[in-house]
Design a protein around this motif. Structure first.
Motif, PDB file in Angstrom:
ATOM      1  N   ASP A 208       0.855  -1.181   0.000  1.00 28.03           N
ATOM      2  CA  ASP A 208       0.000   0.000   0.000  1.00 28.03           C
ATOM      3  C   ASP A 208       0.892   1.233   0.000  1.00 28.03           C
ATOM      4  O   ASP A 208       1.787   1.361   0.834  1.00 28.03           O
ATOM      5  N   LYS A 210       0.512   4.027   1.177  1.00 30.16           N
ATOM      6  CA  LYS A 210       0.507   4.703   2.473  1.00 30.16           C
ATOM      7  C   LYS A 210       1.580   4.152   3.417  1.00 30.16           C
ATOM      8  O   LYS A 210       1.968   4.818   4.378  1.00 30.16           O
ATOM      9  N   GLN A 254       1.565  10.832  -2.986  1.00 30.87           N
ATOM     10  CA  GLN A 254       0.661  10.906  -4.125  1.00 30.87           C
ATOM     11  C   GLN A 254       0.579   9.597  -4.916  1.00 30.87           C
ATOM     12  O   GLN A 254      -0.240   9.469  -5.828  1.00 30.87           O
ATOM     13  N   THR A 256      -0.411   6.052  -6.092  1.00 31.21           N
ATOM     14  CA  THR A 256      -1.626   5.230  -5.960  1.00 31.21           C
ATOM     15  C   THR A 256      -1.463   3.952  -6.766  1.00 31.21           C
ATOM     16  O   THR A 256      -0.727   3.906  -7.759  1.00 31.21           O
ATOM     17  N   GLN A 257      -2.146   2.904  -6.341  1.00 31.82           N
ATOM     18  CA  GLN A 257      -2.043   1.603  -7.024  1.00 31.82           C
ATOM     19  C   GLN A 257      -2.832   1.565  -8.328  1.00 31.82           C
ATOM     20  O   GLN A 257      -2.574   0.726  -9.191  1.00 31.82           O
ATOM     21  N   ASP A 258      -3.790   2.479  -8.488  1.00 30.95           N
ATOM     22  CA  ASP A 258      -4.660   2.413  -9.663  1.00 30.95           C
ATOM     23  C   ASP A 258      -4.250   3.380 -10.777  1.00 30.95           C
ATOM     24  O   ASP A 258      -4.989   3.581 -11.735  1.00 30.95           O
ATOM     25  N   GLN A 259      -3.072   4.018 -10.661  1.00 31.05           N
ATOM     26  CA  GLN A 259      -2.589   4.924 -11.693  1.00 31.05           C
ATOM     27  C   GLN A 259      -1.130   4.584 -12.031  1.00 31.05           C
ATOM     28  O   GLN A 259      -0.217   5.312 -11.656  1.00 31.05           O
ATOM     29  N   THR A 263       2.393   6.732 -11.483  1.00 32.16           N
ATOM     30  CA  THR A 263       3.363   6.171 -10.544  1.00 32.16           C
ATOM     31  C   THR A 263       4.743   6.069 -11.182  1.00 32.16           C
ATOM     32  O   THR A 263       5.759   6.410 -10.559  1.00 32.16           O
TER      33      THR A 263
END
Length: 455
Positions: A208, A210, A254, A256-259, A263
């Protein structure tokens, strides 16, 4: 800047108290005792309304202590002519001045507070119908001059302490990265690489975002923010590295796993910024030179010389960042018996061994001092009370399980007692030292070989 010697100020104080009739001295003393609570209320209320002075007075311990201390100061200073104890009163003002220097209270705020006190005191004297007009006038003159003299002694002590602190501060800036610089360069480059590898490993595992490791709290980040940035203050590379650290951690936040495209772009920026940090770090360390003053000759740890600078710096950093720091006051149990049984050379070897253990088991941003004799101090940056106790217990256990070898073939076991105190917001670092010292005293009285956390 020329300063009037303290003995001359004391002489002037003595002369001042003899210039006025005894009736004036007695009347002013009575006024001080009667109105000290009101004057202290005024002082405290006005100071808290000032945004600069309020930052020094918000801590509960200061609030609770200030009112009583201010009443005592008012009655003592204004009773000088009646009591005649110039030596004691002068020493009081010197102590206050040194505390002001230690916690860096601006002199302008002290002068403002004195002006408020004098103004209200004049009003109270003028309103006292029981005093004759000559006595009222004498009380006004005497009170004003007494407060001015008290402030002059305070400022004298403030200036002396501040000058010493400034010299130590400048020396510390050069010293704070004064380990062998080639070794330091490799150590910190390796720490930065370790952080990069850790980050990439977590990303490869799909962790994650985070939970990714921030650079600011990494081994390299702690070292640079708490030590190197202070040493290189003013150098343009210094601020650039701090900006890179902040920017990298903002980029991490900033991710994220879905972008995946975003990334990848952020990671490229991150790698470029990490490379830039290495280049700038090399430049800073190449400019520095080793400075040995301030290092304990026997253990190679820091000595007391830079303790006020480091503690003052950490107090300021904590107040600005909201993070805390802790002290471990460490004493070798029954050290005298080692010297008595095996000789002082053996005792020196033990101290060197313990110094090595302490240095090897703290983070790059932490500090280790030898305070003298068999007593050490560790400053733990960015720490909570729970974490500080964990570090203390870890060090205690390591030392308790270590075999100390003495020539020719003797092996002994040792233990240490530790007092732990964590910064609680009080602006004077001496209170933190006192809390750690008191906790150490409790540890030694509780059978030794233990850690006590100050409340």
């Amino acid at each position: 800047m020329h300063q009037i010697p303290i003995k001359q100020l004391m002489s002037e104080w003595q002369t001042l108290t003899q210039r006025f009739p005894i009736e004036t001295a007695s009347a002013l003393q009575n006024l001080a005792v009667q109105h000290a609570p009101e004057l202290a209320d005024l002082f405290y209320r006005e100071m808290l309304a000032d945004p600069i002075s309020a930052s020094f007075l918000t801590h509960d311990q200061v609030k609770n202590h200030l009112h009583t201390s201010m009443q005592h100061w008012i009655t003592t200073v204004l009773s000088t002519a009646a009591l005649g104890d110039i030596q004691t009163i002068t020493e009081q003002q010197k102590r206050i001045g040194r505390v002001h220097a230690r916690i860096e209270i601006p002199v302008s705020l002290v002068m403002r507070g004195a002006r408020l006190l004098k103004g209200r005191l004049i009003e109270l004297i003028e309103q006292d119908a029981q005093l004759s007009l000559p006595t009222r006038n004498n009380c006004i003159r005497l009170s004003s001059e007494l407060i001015d003299l008290a402030l002059e002694v305070m400022c004298f002590a403030f200036s002396q302490s501040h000058d010493r602190n400034s010299r130590a501060e400048e020396a510390y800036r050069l010293f704070s990265v004064s380990q062998n610089l080639s070794d330091e360069k490799e150590r910190q480059r390796a720490a930065l690489l370790d952080w990069e590898n850790h980050l990439m490993f977590e990303l490869a595992l799909g962790s994650d975002p985070k939970n990714l490791p921030p650079l600011a709290t990494s081994e390299f980040g702690l070292w640079f923010r708490h030590k190197a940035s202070h040493a290189f203050q003013g150098a343009p590379e210094n601020q650039t590295i701090l900006d890179y650290i902040a920017h990298i951690d903002q980029n991490l936040a900033q991710l994220t796993q879905d972008q995946p495209d975003k990334t990848r772009d952020l990671l490229r920026q991150l790698r470029e910024q990490a490379r830039s940090i290495k280049y700038l770090l090399d430049s800073l360390l190449d400019q520095a030179r080793e400075l040995e003053a301030g290092r304990d000759v026997l253990t190679r740890l820091l000595n007391r010389k830079f303790l006020p600078v480091v503690l003052g710096k950490e107090v300021l950093y904590s107040r600005q960042s909201g993070n805390s720091f802790g002290l471990l006051m460490i004493d070798v149990d029954h050290f005298k018996s080692i010297n008595d049984t095996y000789g002082h050379d053996a005792g020196d070897l033990v101290l060197q061994h313990i110094a090595g253990i302490l240095s090897s088991n703290i983070r790059g941003g932490d500090y280790t001092f030898r305070l003298g004799g068999e007593e050490f101090l560790v400053i733990l940056v960015d720490i909570t009370p729970e974490k500080a106790m964990q570090v203390a217990e870890k060090l205690r256990n390591i030392i308790a399980n270590e075999a100390f070898h003495l020539p020719p073939d003797k092996e002994i076991a040792l233990t240490v007692s530790l007092g732990v105190a964590v910064y609680n917001g009080h602006p004077d670092y001496q209170t933190l030292l006192q809390r750690a010292d008191k906790a150490l005293y409790q540890a030694k009285n509780s059978g030794r070989n233990c850690c006590i956390l100050s409340p």
